[in-house]
Design a protein around this motif. Structure first.
Motif, PDB file in Angstrom:
ATOM      1  N   THR A 251       0.828  -1.206   0.000  1.00  0.00           N
ATOM      2  CA  THR A 251       0.000   0.000   0.000  1.00  0.00           C
ATOM      3  C   THR A 251       0.862   1.255   0.000  1.00  0.00           C
ATOM      4  O   THR A 251       0.582   2.230  -0.725  1.00  0.00           O
ATOM      5  N   LEU A 252       1.921   1.257   0.805  1.00  0.00           N
ATOM      6  CA  LEU A 252       2.835   2.399   0.839  1.00  0.00           C
ATOM      7  C   LEU A 252       3.474   2.655  -0.521  1.00  0.00           C
ATOM      8  O   LEU A 252       3.696   3.803  -0.907  1.00  0.00           O
ATOM      9  N   LEU A 253       3.742   1.592  -1.260  1.00  0.00           N
ATOM     10  CA  LEU A 253       4.331   1.752  -2.593  1.00  0.00           C
ATOM     11  C   LEU A 253       3.390   2.462  -3.561  1.00  0.00           C
ATOM     12  O   LEU A 253       3.831   2.992  -4.576  1.00  0.00           O
ATOM     13  N   GLY A 254       2.103   2.481  -3.232  1.00  0.00           N
ATOM     14  CA  GLY A 254       1.134   3.146  -4.097  1.00  0.00           C
ATOM     15  C   GLY A 254       1.388   4.629  -4.249  1.00  0.00           C
ATOM     16  O   GLY A 254       0.889   5.259  -5.190  1.00  0.00           O
ATOM     17  N   ALA A 255       2.172   5.214  -3.348  1.00  0.00           N
ATOM     18  CA  ALA A 255       2.492   6.641  -3.434  1.00  0.00           C
ATOM     19  C   ALA A 255       3.569   6.918  -4.478  1.00  0.00           C
ATOM     20  O   ALA A 255       3.865   8.077  -4.791  1.00  0.00           O
ATOM     21  N   TYR A 256       4.168   5.860  -5.035  1.00  0.00           N
ATOM     22  CA  TYR A 256       5.261   6.014  -5.987  1.00  0.00           C
ATOM     23  C   TYR A 256       4.871   5.434  -7.334  1.00  0.00           C
ATOM     24  O   TYR A 256       4.111   4.474  -7.424  1.00  0.00           O
ATOM     25  N   ASP A 257       5.438   6.015  -8.382  1.00  0.00           N
ATOM     26  CA  ASP A 257       5.335   5.423  -9.705  1.00  0.00           C
ATOM     27  C   ASP A 257       6.555   4.528  -9.881  1.00  0.00           C
ATOM     28  O   ASP A 257       7.674   5.034 -10.004  1.00  0.00           O
ATOM     29  N   GLN A 258       6.352   3.207  -9.821  1.00  0.00           N
ATOM     30  CA  GLN A 258       7.479   2.302  -9.929  1.00  0.00           C
ATOM     31  C   GLN A 258       8.231   2.540 -11.230  1.00  0.00           C
ATOM     32  O   GLN A 258       7.650   2.481 -12.311  1.00  0.00           O
ATOM     33  N   ALA A 259       9.543   2.783 -11.068  1.00  0.00           N
ATOM     34  CA  ALA A 259      10.303   3.144 -12.259  1.00  0.00           C
ATOM     35  C   ALA A 259      11.719   2.580 -12.293  1.00  0.00           C
ATOM     36  O   ALA A 259      12.645   3.332 -12.576  1.00  0.00           O
ATOM     37  N   PRO A 260      11.970   1.318 -12.053  1.00  0.00           N
ATOM     38  CA  PRO A 260      11.042   0.281 -11.604  1.00  0.00           C
ATOM     39  C   PRO A 260      11.258  -0.116 -10.141  1.00  0.00           C
ATOM     40  O   PRO A 260      10.631  -1.043  -9.662  1.00  0.00           O
ATOM     41  N   PHE A 261      12.163   0.594  -9.442  1.00  0.00           N
ATOM     42  CA  PHE A 261      12.460   0.237  -8.056  1.00  0.00           C
ATOM     43  C   PHE A 261      11.494   0.949  -7.107  1.00  0.00           C
ATOM     44  O   PHE A 261      10.591   1.665  -7.531  1.00  0.00           O
ATOM     45  N   CYS A 262      11.661   0.756  -5.824  1.00  0.00           N
ATOM     46  CA  CYS A 262      10.680   1.255  -4.858  1.00  0.00           C
ATOM     47  C   CYS A 262      10.431   2.752  -4.982  1.00  0.00           C
ATOM     48  O   CYS A 262       9.288   3.204  -4.952  1.00  0.00           O
ATOM     49  N   THR A 263      11.497   3.533  -5.108  1.00  0.00           N
ATOM     50  CA  THR A 263      11.337   4.994  -5.081  1.00  0.00           C
ATOM     51  C   THR A 263      11.967   5.690  -6.280  1.00  0.00           C
ATOM     52  O   THR A 263      12.153   6.903  -6.262  1.00  0.00           O
ATOM     53  N   GLY A 264      12.289   4.937  -7.329  1.00  0.00           N
ATOM     54  CA  GLY A 264      12.886   5.589  -8.489  1.00  0.00           C
ATOM     55  C   GLY A 264      13.426   4.596  -9.492  1.00  0.00           C
ATOM     56  O   GLY A 264      13.094   3.409  -9.471  1.00  0.00           O
ATOM     57  N   ASP A 265      14.307   5.102 -10.376  1.00  0.00           N
ATOM     58  CA  ASP A 265      14.823   4.251 -11.450  1.00  0.00           C
ATOM     59  C   ASP A 265      16.160   3.600 -11.109  1.00  0.00           C
ATOM     60  O   ASP A 265      16.760   2.933 -11.958  1.00  0.00           O
ATOM     61  N   THR A 266      16.632   3.791  -9.876  1.00  0.00           N
ATOM     62  CA  THR A 266      17.830   3.106  -9.411  1.00  0.00           C
ATOM     63  C   THR A 266      17.543   2.491  -8.039  1.00  0.00           C
ATOM     64  O   THR A 266      16.663   2.971  -7.312  1.00  0.00           O
ATOM     65  N   PRO A 267      18.268   1.459  -7.656  1.00  0.00           N
ATOM     66  CA  PRO A 267      18.015   0.831  -6.354  1.00  0.00           C
ATOM     67  C   PRO A 267      18.268   1.796  -5.204  1.00  0.00           C
ATOM     68  O   PRO A 267      19.211   2.595  -5.240  1.00  0.00           O
ATOM     69  N   GLY A 268      17.404   1.720  -4.186  1.00  0.00           N
ATOM     70  CA  GLY A 268      17.552   2.580  -3.017  1.00  0.00           C
ATOM     71  C   GLY A 268      17.501   1.778  -1.734  1.00  0.00           C
ATOM     72  O   GLY A 268      17.481   0.537  -1.752  1.00  0.00           O
ATOM     73  N   LEU A 269      17.462   2.479  -0.629  1.00  0.00           N
ATOM     74  CA  LEU A 269      17.474   1.839   0.677  1.00  0.00           C
ATOM     75  C   LEU A 269      16.290   0.888   0.853  1.00  0.00           C
ATOM     76  O   LEU A 269      16.433  -0.206   1.412  1.00  0.00           O
ATOM     77  N   ALA A 270      15.122   1.284   0.376  1.00  0.00           N
ATOM     78  CA  ALA A 270      13.935   0.437   0.526  1.00  0.00           C
ATOM     79  C   ALA A 270      14.099  -0.888  -0.201  1.00  0.00           C
ATOM     80  O   ALA A 270      13.707  -1.941   0.309  1.00  0.00           O
ATOM     81  N   ASP A 271      14.681  -0.852  -1.400  1.00  0.00           N
ATOM     82  CA  ASP A 271      14.898  -2.081  -2.161  1.00  0.00           C
ATOM     83  C   ASP A 271      15.876  -3.006  -1.432  1.00  0.00           C
ATOM     84  O   ASP A 271      15.683  -4.229  -1.384  1.00  0.00           O
TER      85      ASP A 271
END
Length: 214
Positions: A145-165
């Motif tokens: 549900t929290l991921l619904g605030a983001y447009d997957q592109a394609p990782f959790c919060t952007g187009d590169t891997p981040g802390l959430a991933d």
């Protein structure tokens, strides 16, 4: 031999996070196993490294670091991994995603917690699997549900891997291990697909670090 040493355990979620980050940073390291099942984390040798008796412990840049989230922050700041957005609001939101896994789900599903719960239950049928599923699946549903605030592109919060991933993938490994189904969570499954195609995540996967004879 590398000057960077990672004391870890192949199935440890926190260790798995660190392996991902080290590979993202392109840091060569020596991995030394601390077998949690055999109790090596409680040995005097390891307690000298980390009085808490936890893994991972990372020796890097002349430092001895503990606590995976703190180590990830150090690597992010010193190796410019861009694991979190610079904008304070976006940064807080991305950290909330990571903490939903690393602070809320992971601790109650820690091996020693699950073992203690099993002992308290008198070895009830289904333990510790029922314990794991009880916490993992609802936690992942909330994450979806929290991921619904983001447009997957394609990782959790952007187009590169981040802390959430980095925090999510070890938890998905555990979900599969204990039978916590997440096939009905499309956003989360999309992130998993992106991560499993990334070389740093492939190199860090527990299957690559399974001890001989396991």
């Amino acid at each position: 031999m590398s000057n960077t040493i990672l004391f870890d355990y192949w199935r440890s979620s926190a260790s798995y996070r660190l392996r991902i980050a080290l590979h993202l940073a392109g840091i060569e390291y020596q991995a030394i196993s601390v077998d949690l099942v055999k109790g090596e984390h409680k040995s005097p040798e390891h307690l000298e490294r980390n009085p808490q008796g936890f893994v991972p412990v990372l020796e890097i840049d002349g430092l001895r670091l503990t606590q995976s989230l703190a180590i990830l922050d150090y690597l992010d700041q010193t190796r410019d991994l861009c694991l979190l957005p610079k904008d304070p609001a976006a940064r807080a939101q991305a950290q909330a995603l990571a903490h939903a896994i690393a602070v809320d789900i992971h601790p109650v599903c820690n091996l020693q917690v699950a073992k203690f719960a099993t002992a308290l239950s008198g070895g009830a049928e289904g333990m510790p699997g029922d314990w794991m599923v009880h916490f993992i699946r609802p936690g992942l549903q909330a994450f979806e549900t929290l991921l619904g605030a983001y447009d997957q592109a394609p990782f959790c919060t952007g187009d590169t891997p981040g802390l959430a991933d980095i925090c999510l993938m070890p938890q998905l490994y555990n979900a599969r291990r204990w039978g916590a189904d997440f096939a009905d969570m499309p956003r989360l499954s999309g992130v998993e697909k992106a991560c499993t195609a990334h070389p740093a995540f492939v190199a860090a996967h527990p299957d690559k670090w399974t001890p001989t004879g396991t």
